[in-house]
Design a protein around this motif. Structure first.
Motif, PDB file in Angstrom:
ATOM      1  N   ILE A  17       0.900  -1.242  -0.169  1.00  0.00           N
ATOM      2  CA  ILE A  17      -0.123  -0.022   0.081  1.00  0.00           C
ATOM      3  C   ILE A  17       0.871   1.248  -0.100  1.00  0.00           C
ATOM      4  CG2 ILE A  17      -1.604   1.319   1.326  1.00  0.00           C
ATOM      5  CD1 ILE A  17      -2.835  -1.665   2.307  1.00  0.00           C
ATOM      6  N   ARG A  18       1.930   1.321   0.942  1.00  0.00           N
ATOM      7  CA  ARG A  18       2.715   2.334   1.009  1.00  0.00           C
ATOM      8  C   ARG A  18       3.369   3.026  -0.450  1.00  0.00           C
ATOM      9  NH1 ARG A  18       7.697   3.624   4.597  1.00  0.00           N
ATOM     10  NH2 ARG A  18       7.453   5.860   4.862  1.00  0.00           N
ATOM     11  N   PRO A  19       4.022   1.818  -0.971  1.00  0.00           N
ATOM     12  CA  PRO A  19       4.693   2.481  -2.218  1.00  0.00           C
ATOM     13  C   PRO A  19       3.936   2.849  -3.275  1.00  0.00           C
ATOM     14  CG  PRO A  19       5.530   0.120  -1.559  1.00  0.00           C
ATOM     15  CD  PRO A  19       4.283   0.763  -0.762  1.00  0.00           C
ATOM     16  N   GLN A  20       2.649   2.110  -3.444  1.00  0.00           N
ATOM     17  CA  GLN A  20       1.703   2.632  -4.202  1.00  0.00           C
ATOM     18  C   GLN A  20       1.081   4.255  -4.055  1.00  0.00           C
ATOM     19  OE1 GLN A  20       0.844   0.873  -6.934  1.00  0.00           O
ATOM     20  NE2 GLN A  20      -0.455   2.778  -7.891  1.00  0.00           N
ATOM     21  N   GLN A  21       0.846   4.504  -2.743  1.00  0.00           N
ATOM     22  CA  GLN A  21       0.656   5.813  -2.353  1.00  0.00           C
ATOM     23  C   GLN A  21       1.622   6.832  -2.727  1.00  0.00           C
ATOM     24  OE1 GLN A  21      -0.115   5.344   1.839  1.00  0.00           O
ATOM     25  NE2 GLN A  21      -2.364   4.837   1.267  1.00  0.00           N
ATOM     26  N   LYS A  22       2.984   6.283  -2.547  1.00  0.00           N
ATOM     27  CA  LYS A  22       4.023   7.280  -3.062  1.00  0.00           C
ATOM     28  C   LYS A  22       4.024   7.481  -4.325  1.00  0.00           C
ATOM     29  CE  LYS A  22       8.328   6.910  -1.055  1.00  0.00           C
ATOM     30  NZ  LYS A  22       9.373   6.518  -0.746  1.00  0.00           N
ATOM     31  N   LYS A  23       3.954   6.437  -5.119  1.00  0.00           N
ATOM     32  CA  LYS A  23       3.758   6.842  -6.632  1.00  0.00           C
ATOM     33  C   LYS A  23       2.732   7.540  -7.233  1.00  0.00           C
ATOM     34  CE  LYS A  23       4.098   3.502 -10.953  1.00  0.00           C
ATOM     35  NZ  LYS A  23       3.475   2.287 -11.113  1.00  0.00           N
ATOM     36  N   ASN A  24       1.530   7.242  -6.606  1.00  0.00           N
ATOM     37  CA  ASN A  24       0.327   8.029  -7.142  1.00  0.00           C
ATOM     38  C   ASN A  24       0.649   9.480  -6.546  1.00  0.00           C
ATOM     39  OD1 ASN A  24      -1.045   5.838  -7.834  1.00  0.00           O
ATOM     40  ND2 ASN A  24      -2.128   5.708  -5.943  1.00  0.00           N
ATOM     41  N   LYS A  25       1.227   9.836  -5.527  1.00  0.00           N
ATOM     42  CA  LYS A  25       1.624  11.323  -5.048  1.00  0.00           C
ATOM     43  C   LYS A  25       2.367  11.754  -5.897  1.00  0.00           C
ATOM     44  CE  LYS A  25       0.351  11.100   0.025  1.00  0.00           C
ATOM     45  NZ  LYS A  25       1.057  11.350   1.176  1.00  0.00           N
ATOM     46  N   GLU A  26       3.648  11.141  -6.432  1.00  0.00           N
ATOM     47  CA  GLU A  26       4.541  11.637  -7.339  1.00  0.00           C
ATOM     48  C   GLU A  26       4.015  11.972  -8.732  1.00  0.00           C
ATOM     49  OE1 GLU A  26       8.161   9.409  -9.672  1.00  0.00           O
ATOM     50  OE2 GLU A  26       8.156   9.295  -7.486  1.00  0.00           O
ATOM     51  N   ALA A  27       2.848  10.967  -9.235  1.00  0.00           N
ATOM     52  CA  ALA A  27       2.297  11.370 -10.568  1.00  0.00           C
ATOM     53  C   ALA A  27       1.489  12.565 -10.432  1.00  0.00           C
ATOM     54  CB  ALA A  27       1.576   9.931 -10.866  1.00  0.00           C
ATOM     55  N   GLN A  28       0.795  12.860  -9.203  1.00  0.00           N
ATOM     56  CA  GLN A  28       0.042  13.732  -8.977  1.00  0.00           C
ATOM     57  C   GLN A  28       0.723  15.212  -8.926  1.00  0.00           C
ATOM     58  OE1 GLN A  28      -3.230  13.951  -8.968  1.00  0.00           O
ATOM     59  NE2 GLN A  28      -3.613  16.152  -8.849  1.00  0.00           N
ATOM     60  N   ARG A  29       1.880  15.319  -8.284  1.00  0.00           N
ATOM     61  CA  ARG A  29       2.958  16.286  -8.427  1.00  0.00           C
ATOM     62  C   ARG A  29       3.372  16.547  -9.864  1.00  0.00           C
ATOM     63  NH1 ARG A  29       5.395  14.489  -3.482  1.00  0.00           N
ATOM     64  NH2 ARG A  29       6.519  13.245  -4.527  1.00  0.00           N
ATOM     65  N   PHE A  30       3.765  15.554 -10.379  1.00  0.00           N
ATOM     66  CA  PHE A  30       4.107  15.607 -12.074  1.00  0.00           C
ATOM     67  C   PHE A  30       3.269  16.312 -12.642  1.00  0.00           C
ATOM     68  CE2 PHE A  30       3.896  13.764 -16.248  1.00  0.00           C
ATOM     69  CZ  PHE A  30       4.873  14.341 -16.831  1.00  0.00           C
TER      70      PHE A  30
END
Length: 110
Positions: free
Chosen positions: A41-54
């Motif tokens: 769960i945690r790595p997926q949340q980090k990936k989603n936040k990074e994509a949103q910032r991009f």
């Protein structure tokens, strides 16, 4: 000794018979949930936040590629959409449909 052996040894009583302690089962379930959280769960949340910032950092004039493979240049930015221009035509796409920028693709190819 690995973790599974330690758990199996901890779940036997003095006569070597398996014990069915509810506390040990609860600890085991909580341990599994914690492991699941940190590895899934945690790595997926980090990936989603990074994509949103991009996606929020994109500006007019940036060249992008959509998840459908359409290459274009951003000409207009709205709240939830971009208008991109590709080969003389304009397409309105959702911000979530942007996969990456063309600059990122060039850096990955090197």
């Amino acid at each position: 000794m690995n973790l599974m052996n330690m758990l199996l040894f901890a779940s036997t009583n003095a006569q070597g018979q398996p014990s069915s302690s509810p506390v040990s089962m609860i600890i085991f379930i909580v341990l599994m949930i914690v492991i699941f959280y940190f590895f899934m769960i945690r790595p997926q949340q980090k990936k989603n936040k990074e994509a949103q910032r991009f996606r929020e950092s994109l500006q007019k004039g940036d060249k992008i590629v959509t998840i459908g493979g359409i290459h274009g240049k951003i000409v207009e930015i709205n709240d939830t959409t971009f208008v991109i221009e590709s080969e003389g035509s304009r397409i309105k796409i959702e911000k979530s449909a942007v996969a990456q920028s063309v600059e990122d693709i060039a850096q990955q190819a090197k």
